[in-house]
Design an enzyme around this catalytic site. Structure first.
Site, PDB file in Angstrom:
ATOM      1  N   ASP A 115      -6.460  -6.858  -6.140  1.00 27.38           N
ATOM      2  CA  ASP A 115      -6.092  -7.627  -4.940  1.00 27.38           C
ATOM      3  C   ASP A 115      -7.237  -8.577  -4.576  1.00 27.38           C
ATOM      4  OD1 ASP A 115      -4.794  -8.525  -2.686  1.00 27.38           O
ATOM      5  OD2 ASP A 115      -5.311  -6.783  -1.458  1.00 27.38           O
ATOM      6  N   ALA A 118     -16.553  -7.734  -9.244  1.00 25.78           N
ATOM      7  CA  ALA A 118     -15.428  -7.129  -9.960  1.00 25.78           C
ATOM      8  C   ALA A 118     -15.335  -7.624 -11.404  1.00 25.78           C
ATOM      9  CB  ALA A 118     -14.133  -7.413  -9.215  1.00 25.78           C
ATOM     10  N   ASP A 177     -15.900  -3.341  -4.792  1.00 26.07           N
ATOM     11  CA  ASP A 177     -15.941  -4.512  -3.911  1.00 26.07           C
ATOM     12  C   ASP A 177     -17.382  -5.013  -3.895  1.00 26.07           C
ATOM     13  OD1 ASP A 177     -13.725  -5.510  -1.600  1.00 26.07           O
ATOM     14  OD2 ASP A 177     -15.789  -6.191  -1.280  1.00 26.07           O
ATOM     15  N   PHE A 219     -11.301  -4.880  -5.774  1.00 24.59           N
ATOM     16  CA  PHE A 219     -11.293  -5.720  -4.570  1.00 24.59           C
ATOM     17  C   PHE A 219     -10.734  -4.868  -3.426  1.00 24.59           C
ATOM     18  CE2 PHE A 219     -10.561  -8.529  -8.219  1.00 24.59           C
ATOM     19  CZ  PHE A 219     -11.599  -9.443  -8.093  1.00 24.59           C
ATOM     20  N   ARG A 264       0.848  -1.202   0.000  1.00 20.41           N
ATOM     21  CA  ARG A 264       0.000   0.000   0.000  1.00 20.41           C
ATOM     22  C   ARG A 264       0.880   1.248   0.000  1.00 20.41           C
ATOM     23  NH1 ARG A 264      -3.793  -3.359   3.328  1.00 20.41           N
ATOM     24  NH2 ARG A 264      -2.516  -2.988   5.175  1.00 20.41           N
ATOM     25  N   CYS A 324      -3.039 -14.172  -3.504  1.00 13.86           N
ATOM     26  CA  CYS A 324      -2.736 -14.686  -2.162  1.00 13.86           C
ATOM     27  C   CYS A 324      -3.085 -16.168  -2.092  1.00 13.86           C
ATOM     28  CB  CYS A 324      -3.479 -13.885  -1.099  1.00 13.86           C
ATOM     29  SG  CYS A 324      -5.252 -13.913  -1.286  1.00 13.86           S
TER      30      CYS A 324
HETATM   31  N1  SAH Z   1      -6.903  -4.669  -0.935  1.00  9.37           N
HETATM   32  C1  SAH Z   1      -7.563  -4.865   0.330  1.00  9.37           C
HETATM   33  C2  SAH Z   1      -7.844  -6.336   0.617  1.00  9.37           C
HETATM   34  C3  SAH Z   1      -8.681  -7.044  -0.438  1.00  9.37           C
HETATM   35  S1  SAH Z   1      -9.374  -8.542   0.122  1.00  9.37           S
HETATM   36  C4  SAH Z   1      -6.748  -4.223   1.438  1.00  9.37           C
HETATM   37  O1  SAH Z   1      -5.593  -3.815   1.209  1.00  9.37           O
HETATM   38  O2  SAH Z   1      -7.261  -4.099   2.550  1.00  9.37           O
HETATM   39  C5  SAH Z   1     -10.421  -9.035  -1.163  1.00  9.37           C
HETATM   40  C6  SAH Z   1     -11.735  -8.292  -1.270  1.00  9.37           C
HETATM   41  O3  SAH Z   1     -12.403  -8.773  -2.414  1.00  9.37           O
HETATM   42  C7  SAH Z   1     -12.718  -8.471  -0.126  1.00  9.37           C
HETATM   43  O4  SAH Z   1     -13.060  -7.213   0.390  1.00  9.37           O
HETATM   44  C8  SAH Z   1     -13.976  -9.119  -0.754  1.00  9.37           C
HETATM   45  O5  SAH Z   1     -15.180  -8.555  -0.246  1.00  9.37           O
HETATM   46  C9  SAH Z   1     -13.817  -8.744  -2.194  1.00  9.37           C
HETATM   47  N2  SAH Z   1     -14.415  -9.647  -3.184  1.00  9.37           N
HETATM   48  C10 SAH Z   1     -14.410 -11.000  -3.214  1.00  9.37           C
HETATM   49  N3  SAH Z   1     -14.965 -11.457  -4.351  1.00  9.37           N
HETATM   50  C11 SAH Z   1     -15.338 -10.357  -5.073  1.00  9.37           C
HETATM   51  C12 SAH Z   1     -15.944 -10.154  -6.342  1.00  9.37           C
HETATM   52  N4  SAH Z   1     -16.278 -11.197  -7.117  1.00  9.37           N
HETATM   53  N5  SAH Z   1     -16.159  -8.905  -6.744  1.00  9.37           N
HETATM   54  C13 SAH Z   1     -15.813  -7.835  -5.985  1.00  9.37           C
HETATM   55  N6  SAH Z   1     -15.224  -7.972  -4.783  1.00  9.37           N
HETATM   56  C14 SAH Z   1     -14.989  -9.206  -4.329  1.00  9.37           C
END
Ligand code: SAH
Length: 394
Positions: free
Chosen positions: A299, A279, A249, A227, A211, A339
């Site tokens: 992410d 997404a 998200d 995400f 970040r 991840c």
């Molecule tokens: N970048 C963030 C962490 C991301 S975690 C940080 O630094 O804090 C992954 C995220 O993807 C979660 O918030 C989850 O709600 C979201 N997510 C999971 N599947 C998704 C989809 N199909 N479309 C949009 N968001 C999604």
């Protein structure tokens, strides 16, 4: 009472001799002394040599996880205290620019199945295996003594507990949660953390350095934080001078928290756009409508927890990376992450290269990213490395 034993099949001692801390069910010839889940067992080779003491996990395919390679080391509350103290001392020495950090990273800290995250005065404990479950109270006692937190909250609700046959458990273990929202400070920015309802233990601590990198690259750019969760990247990028951020998200609760996080840090709300949606669909919509960005962060959640699911996951990663690359203006940057334990760094790079090829876009790697130093990877436990990222320029 003598310590129960697991006797390995002939030749199956090799991975333990290389100090890999897992004993698979297929390597075990027999058990002696009727161990119960969570009990400490001595692992012996077929020839009868002592190899390690370990926590027995009956229903799991990972039948035992090593506590110690030393036959003379007693596995007791003092042992737990010693290992915790060592892990915590190593974190303090990192001088991280945050009061949020992973204090204990399981196998890589010699504490298999045990994760402890700190958010200021709050600690979050995750017990992910039978061994961890057995030592839960001594863990909490030692953490109180070593860190004097206001609260220890338990988030033993990760999916992998199912593989151990353990039910999820969430709640306060010691102390009490303060009435006001819990804040974590990261590089001078404040983030609200939802201990009980947030993902993982509430916040993605592993992305801290990435970040900060994103922030340093964001000035003047129109960025997409795909995400976004609670807006970790978006908040840093706006502070770094991004011209505007779009957060995507599919969790409305995460986006609400993201909006509060921007506000809490006095960042301009009129520069942020929040999109609650899938997404995959949002990226397609952007492509079809010709929307462009100067920087995209991808992410996603874990698509492939294990190697067996890697193939399906690869398609998902390729899909979103291809779409993201198409949204970038020339000179644009893509910060793309995986991840998934089942997808290693080499495979991930291949997937992204395939996406660029199919998109007909020339791109190059400017940098490689990983999990932060408070998520160490023991050399004898490569599985501890799960987060990989590429900084790509088109
Ligand atoms: N970048 C963030 C962490 C991301 S975690 C940080 O630094 O804090 C992954 C995220 O993807 C979660 O918030 C989850 O709600 C979201 N997510 C999971 N599947 C998704 C989809 N199909 N479309 C949009 N968001 C999604």
């Amino acid at each position: 009472m003598p310590t129960p034993k697991l006797i390995l099949a002939p030749g199956r001692e090799r991975s333990l001799q290389r100090r890999h801390p897992w004993v698979f069910a297929s390597a075990v010839a027999r058990a002696e002394g009727s161990p119960q889940p969570g009990d400490t067992v001595d692992i012996h080779s077929a020839r009868g040599e002592f190899l390690a003491s370990a926590a027995y996990s009956h229903p799991s395919q990972i039948r035992a996880r090593v506590w110690s390679w030393n036959q003379d080391e007693e596995i007791d509350a003092a042992f737990i205290h010693r290992r915790l103290a060592a892990a915590i001392a190593s974190r303090r020495a990192l001088n991280l620019p945050s009061n949020g950090m992973r204090l204990v990273h399981a196998e890589s800290d010699g504490l298999p199945g045990i994760v402890v995250d700190q958010y200021g005065g709050a600690l979050v404990l995750q017990c992910l295996s039978w061994g961890a479950e057995r030592w839960r109270e001594p863990l909490a006692d030692a953490l109180m003594e070593l860190c004097q937190p206001d609260v220890i909250f338990e988030r033993s609700d990760a999916d992998i507990r199912e593989l151990e046959g353990l039910p999820p458990r969430v709640g306060t273990l010691r102390g009490a949660q303060p009435a006001e929202p819990l804040l974590v400070t990261e590089a001078g920015l404040q983030f609200e953390v939802d201990l009980a309802g947030g993902h993982k233990t509430g916040f993605y601590l592993d992305q801290r350095a990435n970040r900060m990198l994103a922030s340093s690259l964001a000035a003047g750019r129109q960025v997409l934080d795909c995400f976004s969760y609670t807006g970790g990247f978006a908040t840093h990028m706006l502070r770094g001078g991004a011209a505007g951020v779009t957060l995507v998200d599919d969790s409305a609760a995460a986006l609400e928290l993201a909006a509060r996080n921007l506000q809490r840090n006095q960042l301009p709300a009129d520069k942020a756009e929040f999109i609650d949606g899938d997404a995959f669909q949002v990226l397609r919509r952007f492509r079809d409508s010709g929307r462009q960005f100067d920087m995209v962060v991808l992410d996603p959640p874990k698509f492939a927890p294990t190697r067996a699911t890697a193939e399906r996951a690869a398609r998902g990663y390729k899909d979103i990376n291809l779409l993201a690359l198409k949204l970038l203006r020339p000179g644009g940057l893509l910060l793309t992450f995986s991840c998934s334990g089942g997808v290693d760094a080499a495979l991930f790079q291949k997937i992204v290269a395939g996406a660029a090829l199919d998109a007909g876009i020339d791109a190059r790697i400017l940098g490689r990213m990983s999990q932060g130093a408070d998520h160490p990877v023991a050399l004898n436990f490569p599985e501890g490395e799960y987060l990989k990222g590429l900084l790509i320029e088109v």
